[in-house]
Design a protein around this motif. Structure first.
Motif, PDB file in Angstrom:
ATOM      1  N   CYS A 170      -1.551  -0.101  -8.170  1.00 43.60           N
ATOM      2  CA  CYS A 170      -2.927   0.159  -8.588  1.00 43.60           C
ATOM      3  C   CYS A 170      -3.447   1.436  -7.932  1.00 43.60           C
ATOM      4  N   GLY A 171      -3.714   2.453  -8.726  1.00 43.29           N
ATOM      5  CA  GLY A 171      -4.234   3.712  -8.170  1.00 43.29           C
ATOM      6  C   GLY A 171      -3.257   4.385  -7.235  1.00 43.29           C
ATOM      7  N   ILE A 172      -1.974   4.304  -7.575  1.00 43.34           N
ATOM      8  CA  ILE A 172      -0.908   4.966  -6.795  1.00 43.34           C
ATOM      9  C   ILE A 172      -0.285   6.022  -7.702  1.00 43.34           C
ATOM     10  N   SER A 173      -0.160   7.256  -7.185  1.00 44.40           N
ATOM     11  CA  SER A 173       0.318   8.345  -8.057  1.00 44.40           C
ATOM     12  C   SER A 173       1.803   8.238  -8.371  1.00 44.40           C
ATOM     13  N   GLY A 174       2.593   7.693  -7.403  1.00 44.31           N
ATOM     14  CA  GLY A 174       4.034   7.604  -7.626  1.00 44.31           C
ATOM     15  C   GLY A 174       4.780   8.786  -7.028  1.00 44.31           C
ATOM     16  N   ALA A 175       4.341   9.195  -5.829  1.00 44.21           N
ATOM     17  CA  ALA A 175       5.059  10.262  -5.106  1.00 44.21           C
ATOM     18  C   ALA A 175       6.482   9.765  -4.824  1.00 44.21           C
ATOM     19  N   ILE A 176       7.402  10.723  -4.741  1.00 37.12           N
ATOM     20  CA  ILE A 176       8.822  10.380  -4.568  1.00 37.12           C
ATOM     21  C   ILE A 176       9.040   9.466  -3.353  1.00 37.12           C
ATOM     22  N   GLN A 177       8.252   9.710  -2.293  1.00 36.08           N
ATOM     23  CA  GLN A 177       8.430   8.900  -1.075  1.00 36.08           C
ATOM     24  C   GLN A 177       7.954   7.462  -1.289  1.00 36.08           C
ATOM     25  N   HIS A 178       7.000   7.272  -2.186  1.00 38.03           N
ATOM     26  CA  HIS A 178       6.572   5.899  -2.495  1.00 38.03           C
ATOM     27  C   HIS A 178       7.622   5.232  -3.390  1.00 38.03           C
ATOM     28  N   LEU A 179       8.062   5.981  -4.398  1.00 41.29           N
ATOM     29  CA  LEU A 179       9.053   5.428  -5.338  1.00 41.29           C
ATOM     30  C   LEU A 179      10.308   4.983  -4.596  1.00 41.29           C
TER      31      LEU A 179
ATOM     32  N   VAL B  27       4.699   0.654   1.656  1.00 35.51           N
ATOM     33  CA  VAL B  27       5.931   0.645   0.871  1.00 35.51           C
ATOM     34  C   VAL B  27       6.399   2.089   0.732  1.00 35.51           C
ATOM     35  N   GLY B  28       7.687   2.321   0.913  1.00 34.20           N
ATOM     36  CA  GLY B  28       8.189   3.681   0.691  1.00 34.20           C
ATOM     37  C   GLY B  28       9.177   4.132   1.730  1.00 34.20           C
ATOM     38  N   GLN B  29       9.473   5.404   1.660  1.00 35.57           N
ATOM     39  CA  GLN B  29      10.501   6.005   2.502  1.00 35.57           C
ATOM     40  C   GLN B  29      10.278   5.746   3.987  1.00 35.57           C
ATOM     41  N   THR B  30       9.025   5.849   4.423  1.00 36.57           N
ATOM     42  CA  THR B  30       8.739   5.594   5.835  1.00 36.57           C
ATOM     43  C   THR B  30       8.037   4.248   6.013  1.00 36.57           C
ATOM     44  N   GLY B  31       8.090   3.435   4.974  1.00 43.13           N
ATOM     45  CA  GLY B  31       7.550   2.074   5.042  1.00 43.13           C
ATOM     46  C   GLY B  31       8.654   1.101   4.693  1.00 43.13           C
ATOM     47  N   LYS B  32       8.309   0.059   3.935  1.00 43.79           N
ATOM     48  CA  LYS B  32       9.310  -0.960   3.609  1.00 43.79           C
ATOM     49  C   LYS B  32       9.947  -0.715   2.249  1.00 43.79           C
TER      50      LYS B  32
ATOM     51  N   ALA C 209       0.825  -1.211   0.000  1.00 39.57           N
ATOM     52  CA  ALA C 209       0.000   0.000   0.000  1.00 39.57           C
ATOM     53  C   ALA C 209       0.857   1.258   0.000  1.00 39.57           C
ATOM     54  N   SER C 210       0.221   2.349  -0.411  1.00 43.44           N
ATOM     55  CA  SER C 210       0.861   3.664  -0.263  1.00 43.44           C
ATOM     56  C   SER C 210       0.583   4.161   1.154  1.00 43.44           C
ATOM     57  N   ARG C 211       1.338   5.172   1.544  1.00 40.53           N
ATOM     58  CA  ARG C 211       1.136   5.701   2.900  1.00 40.53           C
ATOM     59  C   ARG C 211      -0.239   6.368   3.059  1.00 40.53           C
ATOM     60  N   ALA C 212      -0.730   6.949   1.947  1.00 39.58           N
ATOM     61  CA  ALA C 212      -2.011   7.659   2.042  1.00 39.58           C
ATOM     62  C   ALA C 212      -3.095   6.743   2.590  1.00 39.58           C
TER      63      ALA C 212
ATOM     64  N   GLU D 164      -0.734  11.346 -16.841  1.00 40.42           N
ATOM     65  CA  GLU D 164       0.410  12.158 -16.393  1.00 40.42           C
ATOM     66  C   GLU D 164       0.930  11.723 -15.020  1.00 40.42           C
ATOM     67  N   ALA D 165       0.363  10.689 -14.436  1.00 41.36           N
ATOM     68  CA  ALA D 165       0.789  10.274 -13.081  1.00 41.36           C
ATOM     69  C   ALA D 165       2.281   9.921 -13.092  1.00 41.36           C
ATOM     70  N   PRO D 166       3.043  10.425 -12.107  1.00 42.86           N
ATOM     71  CA  PRO D 166       4.502  10.202 -12.090  1.00 42.86           C
ATOM     72  C   PRO D 166       4.912   8.732 -12.069  1.00 42.86           C
TER      73      PRO D 166
ATOM     74  N   VAL E 290      -3.278   2.934 -18.693  1.00 46.48           N
ATOM     75  CA  VAL E 290      -4.072   4.110 -18.355  1.00 46.48           C
ATOM     76  C   VAL E 290      -5.525   3.651 -18.332  1.00 46.48           C
ATOM     77  N   GLY E 291      -6.097   3.617 -17.135  1.00 43.25           N
ATOM     78  CA  GLY E 291      -7.473   3.140 -17.027  1.00 43.25           C
ATOM     79  C   GLY E 291      -7.943   3.136 -15.595  1.00 43.25           C
ATOM     80  N   ASP E 292      -9.214   2.784 -15.442  1.00 43.74           N
ATOM     81  CA  ASP E 292      -9.842   2.758 -14.128  1.00 43.74           C
ATOM     82  C   ASP E 292      -9.506   1.419 -13.434  1.00 43.74           C
TER      83      ASP E 292
HETATM   84  C1  FAD Z   1       8.094  12.542   5.114  1.00 41.98           C
HETATM   85  C2  FAD Z   1       7.134  11.789   4.233  1.00 41.98           C
HETATM   86  C3  FAD Z   1       7.255  10.416   4.150  1.00 41.98           C
HETATM   87  C4  FAD Z   1       6.388   9.706   3.318  1.00 41.98           C
HETATM   88  N1  FAD Z   1       6.536   8.346   3.222  1.00 41.98           N
HETATM   89  C5  FAD Z   1       5.757   7.673   2.357  1.00 41.98           C
HETATM   90  C6  FAD Z   1       5.917   6.272   2.166  1.00 41.98           C
HETATM   91  O1  FAD Z   1       6.738   5.605   2.823  1.00 41.98           O
HETATM   92  N2  FAD Z   1       5.128   5.651   1.261  1.00 41.98           N
HETATM   93  C7  FAD Z   1       4.188   6.307   0.526  1.00 41.98           C
HETATM   94  O2  FAD Z   1       3.503   5.671  -0.283  1.00 41.98           O
HETATM   95  N3  FAD Z   1       4.012   7.629   0.701  1.00 41.98           N
HETATM   96  C8  FAD Z   1       4.748   8.316   1.600  1.00 41.98           C
HETATM   97  N4  FAD Z   1       4.519   9.639   1.780  1.00 41.98           N
HETATM   98  C9  FAD Z   1       3.318  10.244   1.178  1.00 41.98           C
HETATM   99  C10 FAD Z   1       3.469  10.601  -0.273  1.00 41.98           C
HETATM  100  O3  FAD Z   1       4.020  11.887  -0.397  1.00 41.98           O
HETATM  101  C11 FAD Z   1       2.111  10.566  -0.990  1.00 41.98           C
HETATM  102  O4  FAD Z   1       1.227  11.433  -0.321  1.00 41.98           O
HETATM  103  C12 FAD Z   1       1.457   9.182  -1.055  1.00 41.98           C
HETATM  104  O5  FAD Z   1       2.363   8.240  -1.539  1.00 41.98           O
HETATM  105  C13 FAD Z   1       0.261   9.257  -2.005  1.00 41.98           C
HETATM  106  O6  FAD Z   1      -0.412   8.039  -1.975  1.00 41.98           O
HETATM  107  P1  FAD Z   1      -1.313   7.600  -3.211  1.00 41.98           P
HETATM  108  O7  FAD Z   1      -0.469   7.490  -4.427  1.00 41.98           O
HETATM  109  O8  FAD Z   1      -2.088   6.397  -2.775  1.00 41.98           O
HETATM  110  O9  FAD Z   1      -2.368   8.768  -3.324  1.00 41.98           O
HETATM  111  P2  FAD Z   1      -2.504   9.946  -4.362  1.00 41.98           P
HETATM  112  O10 FAD Z   1      -1.265  10.711  -4.512  1.00 41.98           O
HETATM  113  O11 FAD Z   1      -3.747  10.668  -3.975  1.00 41.98           O
HETATM  114  O12 FAD Z   1      -2.739   9.208  -5.743  1.00 41.98           O
HETATM  115  C14 FAD Z   1      -3.893   8.494  -6.092  1.00 41.98           C
HETATM  116  C15 FAD Z   1      -3.741   8.118  -7.557  1.00 41.98           C
HETATM  117  O13 FAD Z   1      -4.835   7.304  -7.939  1.00 41.98           O
HETATM  118  C16 FAD Z   1      -5.238   7.671  -9.233  1.00 41.98           C
HETATM  119  N5  FAD Z   1      -6.650   7.275  -9.367  1.00 41.98           N
HETATM  120  C17 FAD Z   1      -7.739   7.819  -8.784  1.00 41.98           C
HETATM  121  N6  FAD Z   1      -8.846   7.099  -9.085  1.00 41.98           N
HETATM  122  C18 FAD Z   1      -8.422   6.084  -9.900  1.00 41.98           C
HETATM  123  C19 FAD Z   1      -9.089   5.016 -10.536  1.00 41.98           C
HETATM  124  N7  FAD Z   1     -10.425   4.809 -10.386  1.00 41.98           N
HETATM  125  N8  FAD Z   1      -8.374   4.185 -11.308  1.00 41.98           N
HETATM  126  C20 FAD Z   1      -7.018   4.368 -11.466  1.00 41.98           C
HETATM  127  N9  FAD Z   1      -6.337   5.355 -10.864  1.00 41.98           N
HETATM  128  C21 FAD Z   1      -7.027   6.193 -10.088  1.00 41.98           C
HETATM  129  C22 FAD Z   1      -5.030   9.154  -9.336  1.00 41.98           C
HETATM  130  O14 FAD Z   1      -4.862   9.553 -10.689  1.00 41.98           O
HETATM  131  C23 FAD Z   1      -3.757   9.331  -8.508  1.00 41.98           C
HETATM  132  O15 FAD Z   1      -2.608   9.271  -9.341  1.00 41.98           O
HETATM  133  C24 FAD Z   1       5.372  10.372   2.597  1.00 41.98           C
HETATM  134  C25 FAD Z   1       5.277  11.768   2.695  1.00 41.98           C
HETATM  135  C26 FAD Z   1       6.135  12.453   3.496  1.00 41.98           C
HETATM  136  C27 FAD Z   1       6.020  13.954   3.571  1.00 41.98           C
END
Ligand code: FAD
Length: 320
Positions: free
Chosen positions: A264-273, A249-254, A233-236, A290-292, A302-304
């Motif tokens: 799946c449905g993860i944006s690819g924030a630097i901390q996740h990558l 998974v990520g900087q503050t995870g594994k 999972a992502s941190r969110a 355009e998701a990173p 690219v899809g739901d």
């Molecule tokens: C100090 C610090 C440490 C952090 N450590 C971590 C870490 O260890 N791990 C981590 O993951 N994050 C970490 N984060 C958080 C990170 O910055 C992001 O906020 C987080 O990764 C975002 O999670 P996400 O990709 O699930 O959510 P979002 O960024 O909200 O992305 C959701 C994605 O889902 C897509 N989407 C929406 N609906 C659909 C659909 N129906 N079908 C397909 N796609 C869809 C959207 O286009 C979007 O790209 C940290 C942040 C900080 C500041």
């Protein structure tokens, strides 16, 4: 010729894959290999260590060693390294090892490199590589002026050799000497998951906020089950309490390095990558082109997620 000691982690008779990788690496280097096992009952796992290439095995078996204790383990590991006259010490870069080996390094005044992704045991200087700054660059580390060199390797970086069930090893035992401990662990409550831990998994299916809510995340379960994958999972969504922190998974995870990572449905924030770019093949499913995450993906869809994931699951069911 360097003397290599491999610290092996195990459950019952099963050595962790990271330990098997390191035993294989050490065996193939042609150096003398000692395996070290610490636990309440090491007998079966010790035999396995011999099958995977250990010439000598040091076991420390005691009821008091059922649960990890940093004071006791660091004392035992330090004594084992000295007893085996080891100058290279290898361990998988697990949570336990990252707590244990800095203590061992401090006791022995040894060099330590953790979280490494490559190592060459033939290199006299023992140069290792480790990613830095969330995988933005890679450091090459060499050891200087340290009699013992300790390297913690990320799992899933190296091949595992075929075991030789006829191989045996000279075995010696090491007694617990630490008394008057400042902490003791009374109990460990294990999670209910039957799949491999994320750090060891060969396939990971990870979900993010795009899965909408806790119920939505459940569409990943049949896919993970079909593939024999571990869920991540992502941190969110960990922060939103859809899944436990152990999934993160990520900087503050594994930090993970599976053969296949399906995001799946993860944006690819630097901390996740930071936690998953070591994956060999990355598949990203995201409705935003355009998701990173697509910049790191080997294959992008690219899809739901609610349309793509069930279709993928069906296709894999037909294939496997
Ligand atoms: C100090 C610090 C440490 C952090 N450590 C971590 C870490 O260890 N791990 C981590 O993951 N994050 C970490 N984060 C958080 C990170 O910055 C992001 O906020 C987080 O990764 C975002 O999670 P996400 O990709 O699930 O959510 P979002 O960024 O909200 O992305 C959701 C994605 O889902 C897509 N989407 C929406 N609906 C659909 C659909 N129906 N079908 C397909 N796609 C869809 C959207 O286009 C979007 O790209 C940290 C942040 C900080 C500041």
């Amino acid at each position: 010729m360097p003397n290599v000691l491999v610290f092996c982690e195990f459950t019952g008779d099963q050595l962790k894959n990271g330990s098997l990788e390191l035993l294989t690496l050490a065996k193939n280097s042609g150096n003398p290999v000692t395996a070290l096992l610490i636990g309440d009952d090491c007998s079966l796992a010790a035999k396995k260590a011999a099958h995977y290439g250990a010439h000598k095995v040091i076991v420390s078996s005691d009821d008091s060693l059922k649960n990890y204790n940093s004071e006791v383990f660091s004392d035992l590991v330090s004594r084992a390294i000295i007893e085996a006259s080891s100058n290279i010490v290898l361990a998988s870069s697990t949570t336990l090892a990252k707590d244990l080996f800095p203590r061992v390094a401090a006791r022995l005044n040894a060099g330590l490199a953790s979280d490494c992704v490559s190592i060459d045991l033939q290199d006299e200087k023992l140069t290792v590589k480790k990613p830095l700054y969330s995988d933005k660059c890679t450091a090459e580390v060499t050891f200087q002026n340290s009699e013992q060199k300790i390297v913690l390797m990320r799992a899933n970086q190296l091949p595992i050799g075929e075991p030789d069930s006829t191989a045996s090893a000279e075995t010696s035992s090491l007694a617990v000497e630490s008394t008057n401990l400042s902490t003791i662990i009374k109990d460990i409550v294990k999670g209910t998951s039957e799949t491999l831990d994320l750090t060891e998994a060969n396939i990971i299916v990870a979900g993010g906020r795009g899965l909408r809510d806790k119920e939505g995340y459940k569409i990943l379960e049949p896919l993970a089950k079909t593939l024999g994958a571990t869920l991540g999972a992502s941190r969110a969504i960990v922060d939103a309490e859809w899944v436990p922190h152990s999934y993160q998974v990520g900087q503050t995870g594994k930090t993970v390095a599976p053969s296949l990572y399906i995001a799946c449905g993860i944006s690819g924030a630097i901390q996740h990558l930071a936690g998953m770019t070591g994956s060999k093949v990355i598949v990203a499913i995201n409705k935003d082109p355009e998701a990173p995450i697509f910049k790191k993906a080997t294959y992008g869809i690219v899809g739901d997620v609610f349309e793509v994931v069930p279709k993928l699951t069906e296709e894999f069911k037909n294939l496997l």
